[in-house]
Write an enzyme that holds these catalytic residues in place. Structure first.
Site, mmCIF file in Angstrom:
data_model
loop_
_atom_site.group_PDB
_atom_site.id
_atom_site.type_symbol
_atom_site.label_atom_id
_atom_site.label_comp_id
_atom_site.label_asym_id
_atom_site.label_seq_id
_atom_site.Cartn_x
_atom_site.Cartn_y
_atom_site.Cartn_z
ATOM 1 N N CYS A 55 -5.323 -2.964 2.643
ATOM 2 C CA CYS A 55 -5.144 -2.999 4.086
ATOM 3 C C CYS A 55 -6.389 -3.518 4.805
ATOM 4 O O CYS A 55 -6.778 -4.663 4.681
ATOM 5 C CB CYS A 55 -4.710 -1.617 4.577
ATOM 6 S SG CYS A 55 -3.980 -1.642 6.234
ATOM 7 N N GLU A 109 0.841 -1.204 0.000
ATOM 8 C CA GLU A 109 0.000 0.000 0.000
ATOM 9 C C GLU A 109 0.874 1.251 0.000
ATOM 10 O O GLU A 109 1.851 1.345 0.747
ATOM 11 C CB GLU A 109 -0.879 -0.025 1.243
ATOM 12 C CG GLU A 109 -1.718 1.217 1.475
ATOM 13 C CD GLU A 109 -2.415 1.184 2.826
ATOM 14 O OE1 GLU A 109 -3.340 1.997 3.013
ATOM 15 O OE2 GLU A 109 -2.032 0.365 3.688
ATOM 16 N N LYS A 140 -9.508 2.216 -3.025
ATOM 17 C CA LYS A 140 -9.995 1.683 -1.760
ATOM 18 C C LYS A 140 -11.365 2.268 -1.462
ATOM 19 O O LYS A 140 -11.558 3.480 -1.509
ATOM 20 C CB LYS A 140 -9.014 2.020 -0.634
ATOM 21 C CG LYS A 140 -9.368 1.390 0.702
ATOM 22 C CD LYS A 140 -8.310 1.706 1.761
ATOM 23 C CE LYS A 140 -8.616 0.994 3.064
ATOM 24 N NZ LYS A 140 -7.634 1.302 4.127
#
Length: 522
Positions: A387, A277, A337
């Site tokens: 994540c 990330e 995301k």
């Protein structure tokens, strides 16, 4: 001569008992759940801790006392499972230690509310429906525990970390994951705990039989192949840069990190090369001239597909935490995301003052779409998640069942350097293992400092880099196709079974009341 059967005394009429000591002991019992998760993985500890809680709840019909004891248990559970947040908000967020400790305690106070509502509601239903002990212990309490964790997983964007089911990716209960998911496993854990409590009652053999049947069925389910191989395997290289968090966004160190990942990507070809990330912390327009062109040239010349973490901006005020992709033929890819972290990636209404106390950059991202396409890598389709997103299994299941060309493998890119050398890293790996179990697909993990790993479709870690080290993990991975029941229905099966259990409890309570009211022959 006829007489009515004696009605058991109502425990609610007993002299009220103090709750201070039981709440304290409950908090300690809840805290012990830490040892059921990785890196300890003593999953029976969790069953025993829940059994203690259920015994306390089962011996008293006071909804108020059940609520308070349940809250104490949830408070201890949350402090144990989420204490690593303290590292992020003090060491890297710059918040004063006393304020940070209060913040963690307040989070645990809030998280404890869910277990409190579960135990309190269970006891309320016990009184309302006049439930016999078996119906209360074996039907209502397990269901309410599972539902409390499910609600915690979505209310106010949700925080399902340390849900009880995650401790059981290595227990016999893991076989249930492709069917009813992590929250369904949580309810089964509670049912196993209730079976232990039933050993204090007369029906000891029945309780042992039920406990054995639950475990045996779960073990048997592990032999079912819900998905099947798709296409040819691909070679992967998963990068772990181990960039110190205090340097990651520091302008004096950014060029060094860019050069590090440029060199790691170009070190060797592979069908898929993935970075963590925000391995590239700058927007594309801020990068040195030719940086991305150099990566595209490497992809073209070596036949490699690249996936790298980078922030992408659509306007001066709209930017996403993204995964970008480059194919050998020049095709580009983008995933944004969509499940953002409160306080870290978006600011909840009314909490701007709290975020301003921390020195965390890029604190207000734009959400991506709920369903996004996967990235084609030869015969495989790779769907990334960023994540914390892999803690939301139903959202990943939604992507798989909604895509016209579903992913054959999953990729998690993370940066847990925020949390130092804490249990957050092994706990996050455990979460990824549960997603592999639920979906019947391999999960690849490329992280900044751990745990970079390859997880197969059965949830087993087949390759892993040591945490807090720099390296590249090479492996050959077979993608999988097909749908597990969890992909098809998400949490619906768990919720339906919960409804059936509560309906059965209500019928048992009704029959029990009728039995008590019937006259008996002396």
């Amino acid at each position: 001569m006829l007489r009515r059967r004696a009605t058991p005394p109502d425990p609610a009429t007993r002299k009220p008992r103090t709750t201070a000591l039981p709440m304290l002991v409950a908090a300690v019992a809840g805290f012990s759940s830490l040892f059921s998760f990785q890196p300890f993985a003593w999953w029976p500890v969790q069953v025993v801790a829940l059994a203690w809680l259920f015994y306390q709840i089962g011996m008293d019909t006071s909804a108020r006392r059940s609520l308070l004891v349940g809250w104490g248990f949830g408070f201890g559970w949350s402090v144990a499972g989420m204490h690593w947040l303290y590292v992020a908000i003090t060491v890297y967020g710059g918040m004063p230690a006393p304020v940070a400790a209060i913040a963690i305690a307040l989070l645990a106070v809030y998280m404890g509310v869910f277990s409190a509502l579960g135990t309190g509601a269970a006891t309320w239903l016990r009184r309302r429906w006049s439930l016999p002990v078996p119906a209360f212990l074996l039907l209502v309490l397990p269901v309410m525990w599972g539902l409390s964790e499910w609600v915690r997983g979505w209310m106010f964007t949700g925080f399902p970390w340390a849900s009880s089911g995650y401790a059981h990716n290595i227990s016999p209960l893991a076989g249930y994951a492709p069917v009813i998911g992590v929250f369904g496993i949580g309810a089964l854990v509670a049912l196993c705990a209730s079976c232990l409590v039933m050993l204090t009652q007369r029906a000891r053999l029945q309780a042992l039989g039920m406990l054995a049947a639950i475990m045996a069925a779960g073990y048997g389910l592990t032999f079912i192949d819900w998905t099947r191989p798709a296409g040819a395997p691909i070679t992967v290289r998963l990068l772990q840069g181990d960039v110190p968090q205090d340097q990651k966004f520091d302008a004096a160190h950014i060029d060094r990190a860019l050069a590090l990942y440029d060199g790691m990507i170009k070190a060797a070809p592979a069908d898929l090369i993935a970075t963590p990330e925000t391995a590239i912390v700058l927007f594309p327009q801020q990068l040195p001239p030719g940086y991305l062109d150099g990566l595209a040239r490497f992809a073209r010349e070596t036949g490699s597909h690249l996936m790298y973490g980078i922030p992408l901006a659509d306007s001066p005020t709209q930017y996403a935490n993204s995964v970008a992709g480059i194919s050998p033929d020049g095709r580009s890819y983008r995933y944004d995301k969509q499940h953002l972290v409160p306080f870290g990636e978006f600011v909840p209404s009314g909490f701007r003052w709290f975020v301003d106390m921390m020195a965390i950059p890029l604190g207000d991202f734009t959400r991506g779409a709920k369903v996004q396409k996967p990235f084609a890598v030869k015969d495989q389709m790779v769907l990334p998640n960023v994540c914390y997103e892999d803690a939301f299994g139903e959202e990943i299941a939604l992507q798989l069942r909604s895509s016209p060309n579903p992913a054959t493998m999953l990729l998690n890119v993370s940066n847990l350097a925020w949390y130092g050398k804490s249990v957050a890293i092994p706990q996050h790996l455990q979460i990824s293992q549960m997603r592999a179990l639920e979906t019947g697909r391999p999960m690849l993990r490329s992280t900044n400092n751990g745990a970079t790993a390859v997880i197969d479709a059965k949830g087993r870690v087949t390759a892993k880099l040591p945490s807090h080290s720099r390296g590249s993990l090479s492996a050959t991975v077979q993608g999988m196709q097909g749908s597990t029941p969890y992909i098809r229905f998400g949490n619906v099966l768990f919720l339906l079974l919960s409804g059936v259990a509560l309906g059965a409890a209500w019928l048992m309570g009704r029959k029990y009341r009728q039995t008590l009211s019937q006259p008996a022959q002396k």
